[in-house]
Design a protein around this motif. Structure first.
Motif, mmCIF file in Angstrom:
data_model
loop_
_atom_site.group_PDB
_atom_site.id
_atom_site.type_symbol
_atom_site.label_atom_id
_atom_site.label_comp_id
_atom_site.label_asym_id
_atom_site.label_seq_id
_atom_site.Cartn_x
_atom_site.Cartn_y
_atom_site.Cartn_z
ATOM 1 N N PHE A 83 0.830 -1.251 0.116
ATOM 2 C CA PHE A 83 0.152 0.040 -0.052
ATOM 3 C C PHE A 83 0.864 1.093 0.117
ATOM 4 O O PHE A 83 0.571 2.257 -0.959
ATOM 5 C CB PHE A 83 -0.906 0.072 1.263
ATOM 6 C CG PHE A 83 -1.731 1.336 1.605
ATOM 7 C CD1 PHE A 83 -2.941 1.506 0.781
ATOM 8 C CD2 PHE A 83 -1.557 2.094 2.362
ATOM 9 C CE1 PHE A 83 -3.621 2.535 0.809
ATOM 10 C CE2 PHE A 83 -1.990 3.446 2.567
ATOM 11 C CZ PHE A 83 -3.097 3.530 1.752
ATOM 12 N N SER A 84 1.715 1.312 0.803
ATOM 13 C CA SER A 84 2.624 2.387 1.180
ATOM 14 C C SER A 84 3.752 2.091 1.817
ATOM 15 O O SER A 84 3.645 1.384 2.723
ATOM 16 C CB SER A 84 2.065 3.683 1.631
ATOM 17 O OG SER A 84 2.855 4.658 1.842
ATOM 18 N N GLU A 85 5.221 2.726 1.452
ATOM 19 C CA GLU A 85 6.278 2.248 2.720
ATOM 20 C C GLU A 85 6.271 3.669 3.590
ATOM 21 O O GLU A 85 7.540 3.786 4.243
ATOM 22 C CB GLU A 85 7.647 2.172 1.794
ATOM 23 C CG GLU A 85 7.458 0.795 0.974
ATOM 24 C CD GLU A 85 8.698 0.478 0.404
ATOM 25 O OE1 GLU A 85 9.850 1.426 0.608
ATOM 26 O OE2 GLU A 85 9.088 -0.657 -0.342
ATOM 27 N N LYS A 86 5.601 4.703 3.439
ATOM 28 C CA LYS A 86 5.450 5.786 4.199
ATOM 29 C C LYS A 86 4.413 5.896 5.166
ATOM 30 O O LYS A 86 4.396 6.550 6.053
ATOM 31 C CB LYS A 86 5.868 7.099 3.470
ATOM 32 C CG LYS A 86 7.059 6.933 2.554
ATOM 33 C CD LYS A 86 8.245 7.253 3.860
ATOM 34 C CE LYS A 86 9.931 7.276 2.969
ATOM 35 N NZ LYS A 86 10.769 7.484 3.770
ATOM 36 N N ILE A 87 3.321 5.222 4.829
ATOM 37 C CA ILE A 87 2.006 5.284 5.378
ATOM 38 C C ILE A 87 1.406 4.243 6.124
ATOM 39 O O ILE A 87 1.239 3.284 5.246
ATOM 40 C CB ILE A 87 0.956 6.206 4.785
ATOM 41 C CG1 ILE A 87 1.515 7.565 4.417
ATOM 42 C CG2 ILE A 87 -0.398 6.302 5.446
ATOM 43 C CD1 ILE A 87 0.628 8.235 3.078
ATOM 44 N N LEU A 88 1.297 3.914 7.287
ATOM 45 C CA LEU A 88 0.349 2.805 7.823
ATOM 46 C C LEU A 88 -0.933 3.223 8.416
ATOM 47 O O LEU A 88 -1.156 4.181 9.092
ATOM 48 C CB LEU A 88 1.298 2.377 9.033
ATOM 49 C CG LEU A 88 0.522 1.194 9.799
ATOM 50 C CD1 LEU A 88 0.409 -0.028 8.815
ATOM 51 C CD2 LEU A 88 1.411 0.798 11.157
#
Length: 831
Positions: A478-483
């Motif tokens: 999904f993203s490597e910066k947002i969880l």
């Protein structure tokens, strides 16, 4: 003429016979090497002989031997003091090369009666101890060197049946990399890491620094792992009295008190690198003490150790998951002034199950390019960080590694990198990895989203009765910066829906910076077991003591920013708004209405929280969005200030809250290790007890490290407080001395927990309603404050996983629904 020919034929025949004898005399040439099976280091001066004969030779200092004989034999043997003898059948070949790998064993010598003087090994040992300050490199003003570290994990004891299992069919190609140098003990390398770094030391002020220049990890590209591959965090110092291995302290064979732990034997003497050295063997005086068997060579003039081999057997030491461990170190003299470590090895055999292969871990470290007492070394410490990882550390070429490795990789080790990359791309391997991830995290991934956690699908409490919950979280797809993370839950008792969600933003990794937004509308079970098992874990609500459960519904909004600074400092700033609705009678004299008002609907607070944390040389393993602390060898100090503001988002209260906590642990060899936590705090302002400090109680039968295990929830409330938690783990110090219990590997521990606190007169007045705490105890009496205290004694390492503690409450024994004594059980995994 005929006579002449006859003589010639006789002479020729005789020559042929002699030549044949000479040829047959040279037909049996046996060369080889004798190695320690565990460390794979040479075994010098081993006896190599033909069984049933008096023919034999000794291996040299490098373990090499060459035996030539005219005699025929079918078996060759090797023996060495401190090792199990080994025999091998000979082939029919006239020239053979044989490698022996000997198992270290406890040696036995007949008692030697010395009529004058003392054991010569003891005389030498006393000189070693006397000269330790001279030979310890910490006496130097400066030194530096380059180090090469290699860590490897191998599968061993691979049977045909195991390799032919159906689950391994897609990976059959990996078994082609099995190391066959040892035909009796083949192993399969499956994981390898390498690192090259520069290491610096200065004495005044004492500082160390390491700059990691290159790192290579099979199957992983994570720089946070690289910091643990250098030399700083993997050192065994034989010149220290105690050496830490896998969290356990082992007494050094050259400890100041070594004669109290070891038996020593002078075995041999020889020139090594033009230095005359003595060989001394050693073994523990008693079973089940943290000590080694092995030998060392020591120089006869400086009394510095030239090389040492140490081995421990799991059946002789109270340590878990380890079958055998060995350490090897070799030193060399530099600049004719100091002995520096040249080679360092640590090998650990992990315990295997009956039907599966075992694992063996190997760490090899090599040192070179020594610079001694060069003042220019001081310039390196102008940059204050003790560990630096270069930006291009993971990007070094194959040519770089070929030129800079201190030791070449074997063909099997080289194959690991390609093998792991291949396995990662096999679909079935990804399936296996998903299964392991699901078991560990409780989440099952479906593309960019995972559902779970499975451990929270069902739970129970007094308000909701049965509770069902399902959540989700995003992953790196999904993203490597947002969880993003959220859940929904439904209680069948109160017929109410609860929910919560979090968004975490990774702003930077150097330095670490995150921002997090959270909102939840859910019950606060206020159960201490939730800290052990996790929120809404099904185990958290089981096995509670028969006391009323105090529940509060909380609507929580939170915004947090966190940032690391240098030298172990970090800060966290939070904005928090909470709306609390208790499920029990609650009264408070409101400043606004000036009367005793029932506030069981909503209590609202808004606060800004500032937190400063100092953890010197704390190390982390970083994930995609979060990181896990591996602790620090120094005290961890946290200071927090909270400012409550009335009128913002419906808040009813102004207040100031100060908190300080200190955590540390320390070794106390040989009697184990201790850990303590000290906390203190002060609240300035009048608040309902729901917002005051509540000493953490535990109403379950599970032991909780972070709570008072004989205290109920909300039993003690204060606005000024101090708390001490202290635990001492004896490891095997006590039970190892009891023969019938020694083999069970039980470990004793003791603990003390105490807290002292009080309420100011104004908070007493505003909270002192007889309806408060109705049904919890008879009445809320405010008397002169006295400390609450409990002590515990326990046994841990029961079947390796469990602990049981007997808890004794020492004060406030007349309070309602409290246990004076209690048995608490828990689970933990420790070496």
């Amino acid at each position: 003429m005929r006579f002449f020919l006859t003589k010639v034929l006789i002479i020729v025949a005789a020559i042929l016979v002699l030549l044949g004898s000479a040829v047959s005399a040279q037909q049996l040439v046996i060369k080889g090497k004798v190695l320690d099976k565990h460390t794979e280091e040479p075994v010098p001066f081993a006896n190599v002989f033909l069984k049933g004969t008096t023919i034999g030779v000794s291996s040299d200092f490098d373990g090499l031997f060459e035996l030539r004989t005219e005699r025929t034999a079918d078996t060759i043997g090797v023996s060495a003091l401190g090792y199990t003898s080994q025999f091998r059948y000979l082939e029919n070949d006239p020239e053979q090369t044989i490698y022996f790998k000997l198992d270290r064993t406890a040696f036995e010598l007949e008692e030697i009666v010395v009529h004058a003087g003392e054991n010569p090994a003891h005389v030498i040992l006393r000189d070693i101890i006397k000269n330790k300050p001279k030979n310890d490199v910490s006496r130097l003003d400066y030194y530096q060197y380059e180090t090469y570290n290699k860590l490897e994990l191998d599968l061993k004891d691979l049977s045909e049946k195991f390799m032919n299992r159906k689950v391994f069919k897609p990976f059959s190609f990996i078994f082609e990399n099995i190391d066959s140098v040892s035909e009796k003990d083949p192993f399969l390398p499956v994981f390898i890491t390498e690192a090259i770094s520069d290491y610096y030391y200065q004495k005044n002020p004492e500082e160390v620094k390491e700059i990691i220049k290159a790192s290579k990890i099979s199957g992983i590209k994570n720089e946070s792992v690289t910091q643990f591959l250098g030399n700083m965090y993997q050192k065994i110092d034989i010149y220290s009295n105690w050496m830490e291995i896998m969290g356990k302290n082992f007494v050094s064979p050259i400890s100041d008190n070594a004669l109290g732990y070891y038996k020593f034997y002078l075995i041999d003497s020889s020139y090594i690198d033009n230095k005359w050295c003595y060989q001394i063997n050693f073994k523990p005086k008693r079973k089940q003490i943290n000590a080694f068997i092995g030998d060392f060579w020591v120089n006869d003039t400086t009394f510095a150790v030239k090389k040492i081999t140490m081995t421990l057997q799991s059946d002789e030491v109270n340590i878990n998951f380890v079958e055998q461990a060995s350490a090897f170190q070799e030193f060399e003299m530099v600049d004719d002034s100091v002995w520096m470590l040249k080679k360092d090895k640590l090998i650990i055999d992990f315990v295997k199950t009956e039907k599966s292969p075992g694992f063996i871990g190997r760490k090899s470290t090599y040192f070179k390019d020594f610079v001694i007492n060069d003042p220019s070394t001081k310039e390196t410490f102008e940059i204050k960080e003790d560990l630096l990882v270069r930006d291009d550390v993971m990007d070094k070429s194959q040519e770089y590694w070929n030129e800079n490795r201190h030791e070449e990789l074997s063909k099997n080790e080289e194959a690991i990198y390609a093998m792991v990359d291949t396995i990662k791309n096999i679909p079935i391997a990804k399936t296996y990895a998903d299964v392991i991830t699901f078991v560990v995290t409780g989440y099952k991934d479906f593309g960019p989203i995972g559902l779970g956690p499975i451990f929270s699908l069902w739970s129970s409490n007094a308000v909701e009765d049965n509770r069902l919950q399902l959540g989700f979280k995003t992953n790196s797809k999904f993203s490597e910066k947002i969880l993003l993370k959220g859940y929904g839950a439904y209680g069948f008792g109160d017929k109410d829906f609860k929910y919560g969600g979090t968004a975490r933003f990774l702003l930077n990794t150097k330095p670490w910076q995150t921002m997090e937004v959270e909102y939840s509308n859910d019950l606060d079970v206020h159960s201490a077991s939730a800290e052990e098992f996790g929120e809404n874990n099904f185990l958290a609500g089981l096995y509670r003591r028969n006391v009323p459960q105090k529940l509060t519904k909380i609507r929580n909004s939170r915004l947090t920013y966190e940032r690391d600074w240098k030298y172990g400092w970090s800060n966290k700033v939070s904005f928090v708004n909470r709306k609390l609705s208790p499920y029990f009678n609650f009264f408070y004299i409101s400043d606004v209405q000036g009367e005793n008002v029932k506030l069981d609907s909503i209590v609202t607070s808004t606060e800004v929280k500032f937190s400063t944390r100092f953890a010197y040389r704390e190390k982390f393993i970083e994930g995609k969005y979060s990181r896990a602390s591996l602790g620090s060898d120094y005290p961890i100090v946290t200071l927090t200030y909270s400012l409550g503001i009335r009128g913002i988002m419906g808040s009813d209260f102004n207040y100031h809250k100060f908190d300080v906590s200190v955590y540390d642990w320390f070794q106390l060899p040989p009697i184990g290790w201790s850990a303590f936590t000290i906390k203190a705090g002060k609240i300035i302002g009048d608040l309902p007890f729901l917002l005051l400090h509540q000493a953490p109680g535990n109403e379950t039968f599970f032991y909780n490290t972070y709570s008072f295990n004989s205290m109920n929830d909300y039993e003690f409330v204060s606005d000024t407080w101090a708390t001490l938690f202290y635990t001492h783990h004896f490891d095997g110090f006590i039970f190892n001395r009891i023969p019938l219990l020694r083999k069970l590997r039980l470990r004793a521990l003791v603990g003390f927990k105490g807290t002292w606190g009080f309420l100011t007169d104004s908070n007493i007045e505003k909270n002192n309603s007889p309806q408060n705490f109705a049904g919890m105890w008879d009445e809320w009496e405010i008397t002169a404050p006295k400390p609450f205290a409990e002590v515990s004694v326990g046994i841990e390492n029961i079947f390796t996983l469990f602990r049981v503690d007997l808890v004794k409450r020492l004060s406030y024994l007349d309070n309602r629904d409290i246990p004076e004594y209690g048995v608490r059980a828990g689970m933990q995994v420790m070496f």
